[in-house]
Design an enzyme around this catalytic site. Structure first.
Site, PDB file in Angstrom:
ATOM      1  N   SER A 195      -1.408 110.787  70.516  1.00  0.00           N
ATOM      2  CA  SER A 195      -1.103 110.850  72.396  1.00  0.00           C
ATOM      3  C   SER A 195       0.157 111.762  72.791  1.00  0.00           C
ATOM      4  CB  SER A 195      -0.718 109.920  73.028  1.00  0.00           C
ATOM      5  OG  SER A 195      -0.898 109.385  74.479  1.00  0.00           O
ATOM      6  N   HIS A 213      -7.751 105.614  70.719  1.00  0.00           N
ATOM      7  CA  HIS A 213      -6.702 105.755  70.861  1.00  0.00           C
ATOM      8  C   HIS A 213      -6.263 105.776  69.686  1.00  0.00           C
ATOM      9  CE1 HIS A 213      -4.601 108.964  73.030  1.00  0.00           C
ATOM     10  NE2 HIS A 213      -3.539 108.032  72.864  1.00  0.00           N
ATOM     11  N   ASP A 220     -12.395 107.268  71.532  1.00  0.00           N
ATOM     12  CA  ASP A 220     -11.199 107.173  72.509  1.00  0.00           C
ATOM     13  C   ASP A 220     -11.633 107.999  73.567  1.00  0.00           C
ATOM     14  OD1 ASP A 220      -9.138 107.906  73.759  1.00  0.00           O
ATOM     15  OD2 ASP A 220      -7.901 109.091  72.553  1.00  0.00           O
TER      16      ASP A 220
END
Length: 444
Positions: A161, A422, A362
């Site tokens: 991220s 994610h 994601d």
């Protein structure tokens, strides 16, 4: 009064630390070290090292991985460690797919103020990626000076991220430091997982992505597209703080139109975020709750602020794990929507190995957006890379289910991880571990 959970956790920690019972060598907690580094005035950054725990190889025969969490404000020593890739899960049970079986893993709570890291003065919070990177250079310099056994061990940076944006900047500064003779380590590459390299490309792809999988209707697509165009306009004008607020507003529109689809895995849903009277603060609170507080779940917070801090014995009494995370996020708001594609270009030009990996499910950093910014790279070999046929990957030789696709050329690789959101190691632990071994050249 101590809760049953706290007593159970403390007991398990004690037993695992002693290697008690019938646990095998790879189930016991590996050798560890941890501590603080004062990276600037009024700041202390916390790190936690697990030595590789492999029955066939000594830790010096395996690589060292630095793990960087997202947010900014998410704790690698907490979430990355106990929720994703560390030797124990949040219930302190051995994790079958821990990365510690393939490498020594260094978790760092960064930027300062994250996790067990802290600042003593609000002016010391990092406000941009440059400060984040320079702080990490100080920590890594101290680490490799004190842990000389790791100076020749192959060293990689893995991230997730917003951690990917930090990782790119840190990797470039590290490469320069090594070239200048200011850092002694065997740096061999950086891996950018579901990474916030180009926020705008993610935002612009949200509408088409959700529409293509029937999570937006025509009206919803129109609303999300209109909101995304406002983000585009702000970024083009370099109004990055405004872009961050408009980005949050776009997420609100998505949340409403999809009945609360999770930004971390489109196959799940999230409860609505809280409301705040102040309009601007509402967006920051929503962003924090979705993308940082999510990494500070109650059970994990109880673990970190209870048994773990007792085990570590170095956490100041005034420091609460995650207590400054919202401040970390708010101080980085101006930097949040700035792109970092040029940093990746500089890494490729410097011949640093760059791996990009992304979870198929994601949303916040959807694969369409990742592919979009990759197409913008100025790397001379990009056209040949793009024309390559991707190859299927399986978790093991006996499996017939495709777990991922990948392609690589020279010093760039891309992994499409199937059935993962994610947090790739959470959803597809076996494939994530296989990827680690491939990236670190332990298997092909």
């Amino acid at each position: 009064m101590e809760s049953l959970f706290t007593r159970r956790v403390a007991s398990l920690l004690f037993l695992l630390a002693l290697g008690a019972g019938s646990l095998t060598k790879q189930q016991r907690e590996p050798k560890q070290a941890w501590g603080y580094v004062p990276v600037r005035s009024n700041t202390s950054m916390f790190w936690w090292l697990y030595y590789a725990n492999n029955s066939a190889k000594n830790f010096t025969e395996l690589p060292l991985i630095l793990w960087l969490q997202g947010g900014p404000g998410g704790s690698g020593c907490g979430f990355g460690n106990f929720e994703e890739i560390g030797p124990l899960d949040k219930d302190l049970k051995p994790r079958r797919t821990t990365w510690v079986q393939a490498a020594s893993v260094l978790f760092v709570d960064n930027p300062v103020g994250t996790g067990f890291s802290y600042v003593n003065d609000s002016s010391a919070f990092a406000k941009d990626i440059g400060t984040v990177s320079s702080d990490m250079m100080v920590l890594l310099g101290e680490f490799f000076k004190s842990k000389t056994e790791f100076q020749t061990v192959p060293f990689y940076i893995f991230s997730e991220s917003y951690g990917g944006k930090m990782a790119a900047a840190i990797a470039l500064d590290l490469h320069k430091a090594i070239e200048a003779g200011k850092m002694k380590c065997n740096f061999l590459g950086v891996a950018l997982g579901d990474s916030w390299i180009s926020p705008l490309d993610s935002v612009l792809s949200w509408g088409p992505y959700l529409y293509s999988i029937s999570l937006l209707d025509d009206q919803g697509l129109e609303e999300v597209t209109a909101a995304a165009k406002k983000v585009l306009d702000a970024v083009n004008k370099k109004q990055y703080k405004l872009a961050t607020l408009l980005w949050s507003a776009t997420e609100d529109i998505i949340e409403t139109n999809t009945n609360g689809v999770s930004f971390y895995n489109i196959m799940t849903s999230d409860p609505p975020t809280a409301t705040v009277s102040d309009h601007e603060n509402l967006h920051f609170v929503n962003l924090y709750q979705r993308h940082v507080k999510y990494l500070h779940k109650d059970k994990l917070s109880d673990l970190m602020n209870g048994p773990i801090r007792k085990k570590l014995k170095v956490i100041p009494s005034s420091v609460k794990w995650g207590g400054q995370s919202q401040d970390v996020f708010k101080h980085m708001a101006e930097d949040f929507m700035r792109p970092a594609i040029n940093i990746v270009d500089n890494l490729l030009a410097a011949n640093v190995n760059v791996t990009i990996y992304n979870g198929q499910l994601d949303l916040i950093v959807d694969t369409m957006g990742q592919e979009a910014w990759v197409r913008k790279l100025k790397w001379p070999r990009l056209e040949k890379f793009s024309k390559q046929k991707w190859k299927p990957l399986y978790t093991c030789s006996k499996s017939t289910d495709t777990a991922a696709f990948y392609k690589s050329l020279d010093n760039l690789a891309f992994y499409w991880i199937l059935k993962a959101g994610h947090m790739v190691p959470v959803d597809q632990g076996d494939m994530a571990l296989k990827m680690v071994r491939m990236v670190t050249q332990q298997e092909h």
